[in-house]
Write a protein that holds these residues in place. Structure first.
Motif, PDB file in Angstrom:
ATOM      1  N   VAL A 108       0.842  -1.200   0.000  1.00  0.00           N
ATOM      2  CA  VAL A 108       0.000   0.000   0.000  1.00  0.00           C
ATOM      3  C   VAL A 108       0.872   1.243   0.000  1.00  0.00           C
ATOM      4  O   VAL A 108       0.617   2.211  -0.726  1.00  0.00           O
ATOM      5  CB  VAL A 108      -0.955  -0.003   1.211  1.00  0.00           C
ATOM      6  CG1 VAL A 108      -1.732   1.312   1.290  1.00  0.00           C
ATOM      7  CG2 VAL A 108      -1.916  -1.176   1.121  1.00  0.00           C
ATOM      8  N   SER A 109       1.921   1.225   0.811  1.00  0.00           N
ATOM      9  CA  SER A 109       2.834   2.361   0.861  1.00  0.00           C
ATOM     10  C   SER A 109       3.454   2.623  -0.510  1.00  0.00           C
ATOM     11  O   SER A 109       3.564   3.774  -0.954  1.00  0.00           O
ATOM     12  CB  SER A 109       3.937   2.092   1.889  1.00  0.00           C
ATOM     13  OG  SER A 109       4.802   3.198   2.001  1.00  0.00           O
ATOM     14  N   ALA A 110       3.829   1.555  -1.213  1.00  0.00           N
ATOM     15  CA  ALA A 110       4.433   1.692  -2.537  1.00  0.00           C
ATOM     16  C   ALA A 110       3.438   2.270  -3.544  1.00  0.00           C
ATOM     17  O   ALA A 110       3.789   3.134  -4.351  1.00  0.00           O
ATOM     18  CB  ALA A 110       4.940   0.335  -3.020  1.00  0.00           C
ATOM     19  N   ILE A 111       2.212   1.792  -3.503  1.00  0.00           N
ATOM     20  CA  ILE A 111       1.190   2.304  -4.426  1.00  0.00           C
ATOM     21  C   ILE A 111       0.888   3.764  -4.134  1.00  0.00           C
ATOM     22  O   ILE A 111       0.731   4.579  -5.048  1.00  0.00           O
ATOM     23  CB  ILE A 111      -0.085   1.446  -4.340  1.00  0.00           C
ATOM     24  CG1 ILE A 111       0.193   0.037  -4.874  1.00  0.00           C
ATOM     25  CG2 ILE A 111      -1.237   2.086  -5.124  1.00  0.00           C
ATOM     26  CD1 ILE A 111      -0.911  -0.967  -4.615  1.00  0.00           C
ATOM     27  N   MET A 112       0.831   4.110  -2.856  1.00  0.00           N
ATOM     28  CA  MET A 112       0.576   5.499  -2.492  1.00  0.00           C
ATOM     29  C   MET A 112       1.698   6.417  -2.958  1.00  0.00           C
ATOM     30  O   MET A 112       1.465   7.583  -3.305  1.00  0.00           O
ATOM     31  CB  MET A 112       0.372   5.616  -0.985  1.00  0.00           C
ATOM     32  CG  MET A 112      -0.983   5.138  -0.516  1.00  0.00           C
ATOM     33  SD  MET A 112      -2.320   6.102  -1.282  1.00  0.00           S
ATOM     34  CE  MET A 112      -3.759   5.213  -0.701  1.00  0.00           C
ATOM     35  N   ALA A 113       2.922   5.909  -2.978  1.00  0.00           N
ATOM     36  CA  ALA A 113       4.045   6.703  -3.482  1.00  0.00           C
ATOM     37  C   ALA A 113       3.861   7.007  -4.963  1.00  0.00           C
ATOM     38  O   ALA A 113       4.126   8.128  -5.429  1.00  0.00           O
ATOM     39  CB  ALA A 113       5.358   5.970  -3.247  1.00  0.00           C
ATOM     40  N   THR A 114       3.383   6.019  -5.715  1.00  0.00           N
ATOM     41  CA  THR A 114       3.125   6.216  -7.139  1.00  0.00           C
ATOM     42  C   THR A 114       1.997   7.219  -7.350  1.00  0.00           C
ATOM     43  O   THR A 114       2.087   8.110  -8.198  1.00  0.00           O
ATOM     44  CB  THR A 114       2.766   4.877  -7.811  1.00  0.00           C
ATOM     45  OG1 THR A 114       3.841   3.956  -7.644  1.00  0.00           O
ATOM     46  CG2 THR A 114       2.496   5.057  -9.291  1.00  0.00           C
ATOM     47  N   ILE A 115       0.936   7.072  -6.569  1.00  0.00           N
ATOM     48  CA  ILE A 115      -0.189   8.007  -6.675  1.00  0.00           C
ATOM     49  C   ILE A 115       0.261   9.431  -6.347  1.00  0.00           C
ATOM     50  O   ILE A 115      -0.084  10.391  -7.048  1.00  0.00           O
ATOM     51  CB  ILE A 115      -1.341   7.562  -5.755  1.00  0.00           C
ATOM     52  CG1 ILE A 115      -1.998   6.287  -6.316  1.00  0.00           C
ATOM     53  CG2 ILE A 115      -2.377   8.671  -5.593  1.00  0.00           C
ATOM     54  CD1 ILE A 115      -3.059   5.685  -5.415  1.00  0.00           C
ATOM     55  N   ALA A 116       1.033   9.577  -5.273  1.00  0.00           N
ATOM     56  CA  ALA A 116       1.509  10.908  -4.878  1.00  0.00           C
ATOM     57  C   ALA A 116       2.332  11.542  -5.997  1.00  0.00           C
ATOM     58  O   ALA A 116       2.190  12.738  -6.292  1.00  0.00           O
ATOM     59  CB  ALA A 116       2.332  10.813  -3.595  1.00  0.00           C
ATOM     60  N   ASP A 117       3.174  10.746  -6.636  1.00  0.00           N
ATOM     61  CA  ASP A 117       3.984  11.266  -7.739  1.00  0.00           C
ATOM     62  C   ASP A 117       3.096  11.740  -8.883  1.00  0.00           C
ATOM     63  O   ASP A 117       3.331  12.812  -9.461  1.00  0.00           O
ATOM     64  CB  ASP A 117       4.946  10.177  -8.224  1.00  0.00           C
ATOM     65  CG  ASP A 117       5.764  10.642  -9.421  1.00  0.00           C
ATOM     66  OD1 ASP A 117       6.566  11.582  -9.260  1.00  0.00           O
ATOM     67  OD2 ASP A 117       5.588  10.073 -10.519  1.00  0.00           O
ATOM     68  N   GLN A 118       2.081  10.968  -9.211  1.00  0.00           N
ATOM     69  CA  GLN A 118       1.179  11.380 -10.293  1.00  0.00           C
ATOM     70  C   GLN A 118       0.430  12.651  -9.930  1.00  0.00           C
ATOM     71  O   GLN A 118       0.199  13.514 -10.790  1.00  0.00           O
ATOM     72  CB  GLN A 118       0.210  10.245 -10.623  1.00  0.00           C
ATOM     73  CG  GLN A 118       0.877   9.072 -11.313  1.00  0.00           C
ATOM     74  CD  GLN A 118      -0.110   7.998 -11.729  1.00  0.00           C
ATOM     75  OE1 GLN A 118      -1.218   7.920 -11.219  1.00  0.00           O
ATOM     76  NE2 GLN A 118       0.297   7.149 -12.662  1.00  0.00           N
ATOM     77  N   GLU A 119       0.044  12.782  -8.667  1.00  0.00           N
ATOM     78  CA  GLU A 119      -0.667  13.989  -8.255  1.00  0.00           C
ATOM     79  C   GLU A 119       0.221  15.230  -8.387  1.00  0.00           C
ATOM     80  O   GLU A 119      -0.264  16.314  -8.720  1.00  0.00           O
ATOM     81  CB  GLU A 119      -1.168  13.853  -6.813  1.00  0.00           C
ATOM     82  CG  GLU A 119      -2.193  12.741  -6.590  1.00  0.00           C
ATOM     83  CD  GLU A 119      -3.535  12.980  -7.266  1.00  0.00           C
ATOM     84  OE1 GLU A 119      -3.685  13.981  -7.990  1.00  0.00           O
ATOM     85  OE2 GLU A 119      -4.443  12.147  -7.072  1.00  0.00           O
ATOM     86  N   THR A 120       1.521  15.079  -8.137  1.00  0.00           N
ATOM     87  CA  THR A 120       2.412  16.230  -8.322  1.00  0.00           C
ATOM     88  C   THR A 120       2.488  16.620  -9.793  1.00  0.00           C
ATOM     89  O   THR A 120       2.597  17.810 -10.117  1.00  0.00           O
ATOM     90  CB  THR A 120       3.830  15.941  -7.795  1.00  0.00           C
ATOM     91  OG1 THR A 120       4.453  14.910  -8.575  1.00  0.00           O
ATOM     92  CG2 THR A 120       3.820  15.541  -6.329  1.00  0.00           C
ATOM     93  N   GLU A 121       2.407  15.630 -10.686  1.00  0.00           N
ATOM     94  CA  GLU A 121       2.417  15.950 -12.112  1.00  0.00           C
ATOM     95  C   GLU A 121       1.110  16.621 -12.524  1.00  0.00           C
ATOM     96  O   GLU A 121       1.106  17.524 -13.370  1.00  0.00           O
ATOM     97  CB  GLU A 121       2.650  14.693 -12.950  1.00  0.00           C
ATOM     98  CG  GLU A 121       2.920  14.964 -14.427  1.00  0.00           C
ATOM     99  CD  GLU A 121       4.178  15.795 -14.660  1.00  0.00           C
ATOM    100  OE1 GLU A 121       4.252  16.464 -15.715  1.00  0.00           O
ATOM    101  OE2 GLU A 121       5.090  15.776 -13.809  1.00  0.00           O
TER     102      GLU A 121
END
Length: 346
Positions: A108-121
């Motif tokens: 879950v932590s790994a997926i949230m990291a990916t989501i957070a990165d996309q949100e910054t974009e």
């Protein structure tokens, strides 16, 4: 009973690699994707990661020329919606980070990291859009609006309340509440704004902006899909929270969200050519029904089971097809071809 969550340690080698719970469990911090409690989370992660794109690659040349020719109402809506979307995506970056801090499942932590990165974009894309079409002072005002415009402040008040409550008091109940508001943001609150830009594009206006919004839209659909899966799995692990009272609260938040979104869209889009407000209201209610079903709940608007604005499909490409822009003969489809292709309907 209140379960206070603790921040997860980065590494705890004495614990098992396979997490014992999504929240409040034990895990070493060593992630083995072939040995996780919810194997389908890996597929969800791949669906999210397959949608890679960069804001600066979208050609805004025609939008730069067209913006000054929009009507006064179209310009106002354009700037206010960009400001709203930027404020929502800013919060989503931080929310993904907060959830990752307290989950005890490394996947879950790994997926949230990916989501957070996309949100910054996504957030970067709004700045890129505005810098392409207008001057610095207008850009600044658009980003200031979410904290100065009274209607926007009222609209975002419940989000502020629920997110900040989880931030200062990270209980299991509060993270569940925050997930519900994440589902509202990702699955409902963006959508009248997205539809506005698609409406411009179907009239051959601001197609570059529409292209960017379609990429963001596809990301948000996958984020919404994951957060609803995480919510249901968390309830499954903690059945004492899966109560009629909680379900009632969720329904109330969705009804409140629908009313807020309708009020917002009616105030901003009432004089926009091509936007039929009753149809937009139906679309908002349809989106609420769809998200509630994804959460394992029931429709609250039985007359809006089908999408009343099917024309939006033309602007968020199905993963099985490739479309091109009106003016650019370049692919709008960044996602890789795989057996995971295909996503939830708009």
């Amino acid at each position: 009973m209140t379960i206070l969550l603790k921040k997860s340690k980065i590494l705890e080698p004495r614990n098992p690699n396979r997490s014992t719970a999504l929240f409040g469990g034990k895990a070493s911090g060593i992630l083995n994707w072939n040995d996780i409690p919810y194997p389908h989370f890996y597929k969800l992660r791949e669906m999210i990661r397959n949608q890679f794109w960069i804001a600066d690659e979208v050609d805004m040349t025609y939008d730069t020329k067209q913006f000054s020719h929009l009507t006064k109402e179209e310009k106002t809506a354009y700037l206010k919606i960009i400001g709203l979307l930027a404020s929502l995506d800013s919060s989503q970056t931080n929310m993904a980070f907060k959830i990752s801090e307290y989950t005890t499942d490394p996947s879950v932590s790994a997926i949230m990291a990916t989501i957070a990165d996309q949100e910054t974009e996504h957030n970067r894309s709004y700045a890129y859009i505005l810098s392409s079409v207008t001057d610095w002072e207008t850009q600044r005002k658009a980003f200031e609006a979410p904290r100065t415009d009274q209607l926007l402040l009222e609209r975002n008040e419940p989000i502020v309340e629920v997110y900040n409550r989880f931030s200062v008091n990270p209980t299991l109940e509060n993270v569940l509440d925050a997930m519900i508001y994440t589902s509202l943001l990702e699955g409902l609150f963006f959508y009248s704004g997205f539809a506005y830009f698609y409406n411009l594009a179907r009239n051959n206006k601001m197609v570059g902006t529409s292209t960017m919004i379609s990429y963001i839209n596809k990301d948000e659909m996958q984020h919404a899909n994951f957060i609803t899966e995480l919510y249901r799995a968390t309830l499954g692990e903690n059945p004492e929270y899966n109560t009629e009272e909680r379900a009632k609260w969720v329904y109330e938040q969705y009804k409140r969200g629908v009313e807020s979104e309708i009020k917002w869209s009616n105030s901003l889009l009432r004089n926009i050519d091509g936007i039929y407000l009753p149809e937009m209201e139906g679309y908002i209610r349809y989106r609420a029904n769809k998200m509630l079903r994804m959460l394992g709940l029931s429709n609250i608007y039985p007359e809006y089971i089908k999408n009343p604005m099917k024309w939006v499909h033309a602007f968020v490409d199905n993963f099985d097809h490739t479309k091109t822009d009106f003016f650019e003969q370049r692919s709008r489809q960044y996602t890789k071809t795989s057996d995971l292709n295909g996503f939830d309907d708009l």
